[in-house]
Design a protein around this motif. Sequence first.
Motif, PDB file in Angstrom:
ATOM      1  N   VAL A  75       0.856  -1.335  -0.132  1.00 12.16           N
ATOM      2  CA  VAL A  75      -0.172  -0.121   0.005  1.00 12.16           C
ATOM      3  C   VAL A  75       0.942   1.298   0.145  1.00 12.16           C
ATOM      4  N   LEU A  86       2.387   1.412  -3.323  1.00 13.51           N
ATOM      5  CA  LEU A  86       1.456   2.029  -4.491  1.00 13.51           C
ATOM      6  C   LEU A  86       0.924   3.486  -4.317  1.00 13.51           C
ATOM      7  N   TYR A  87       0.789   3.807  -3.009  1.00 11.21           N
ATOM      8  CA  TYR A  87       0.269   5.285  -2.675  1.00 11.21           C
ATOM      9  C   TYR A  87       1.525   6.080  -3.463  1.00 11.21           C
ATOM     10  N   TRP A  94       3.578   5.334  -5.821  1.00 13.48           N
ATOM     11  CA  TRP A  94       3.520   5.379  -7.396  1.00 13.48           C
ATOM     12  C   TRP A  94       2.241   6.039  -7.801  1.00 13.48           C
ATOM     13  N   LEU A  95       1.180   5.935  -7.146  1.00 18.40           N
ATOM     14  CA  LEU A  95       0.039   6.672  -7.638  1.00 18.40           C
ATOM     15  C   LEU A  95       0.154   8.394  -7.511  1.00 18.40           C
ATOM     16  N   THR A 131       0.811  -2.595 -10.529  1.00 15.43           N
ATOM     17  CA  THR A 131       1.416  -1.532 -11.397  1.00 15.43           C
ATOM     18  C   THR A 131       1.444  -1.973 -12.863  1.00 15.43           C
ATOM     19  N   HIS A 144      -7.663   4.002  -2.965  1.00 14.05           N
ATOM     20  CA  HIS A 144      -7.292   3.675  -4.558  1.00 14.05           C
ATOM     21  C   HIS A 144      -6.466   2.311  -4.312  1.00 14.05           C
ATOM     22  N   ALA A 145      -5.213   2.684  -3.612  1.00 16.29           N
ATOM     23  CA  ALA A 145      -3.944   1.626  -3.567  1.00 16.29           C
ATOM     24  C   ALA A 145      -4.618   0.322  -2.922  1.00 16.29           C
TER      25      ALA A 145
END
Length: 143
Positions: A13, A16-17, A19-20, A55, A81-82
């Motif tokens: 998480v 990805l947080y 990354w987003l 991803t 979202h993640a």
Amino acid sequence: MKSARRRSREFAVQSLYQWLLTKAEASAICAHLQSAPGFNKADREHFDALVQGVTRGAGALDAQLAPCLDRPTQELSPIEHAVLLIGAYELTHHIEIPYRVVINEAVEITKTFGGTDGYKYVNGVLDRLAAQLRATEIKHASR
């Protein structure tokens, strides 16, 4: 005590947080997180599968989530979202993990990292998605 799987999801998480928000290379983000306290207690294989799977397949996962959402993914908090992306990935690609475990893990992680009532939203979305993706499992579980 947190399981190695829970830790892998929490670190996923966080990756990805980032990354987003930044659109930086996932590999660079992951390399940085590997030095974080507690990372050595995470299930590294599951962490890698989650981050790489999400991803690489984010567009398809967002498309799966879209009918279950009440707003576009761009309007979701990055944490929610993640978590939803991870939940969708696990529901789709890790059928060995019971759907209830996927949803519960997502809810607990959202309680830790998300907004006050974000976990309720995540629960509802993943419950609807599981009904689509795991209908047979849900049917057998209710017996």
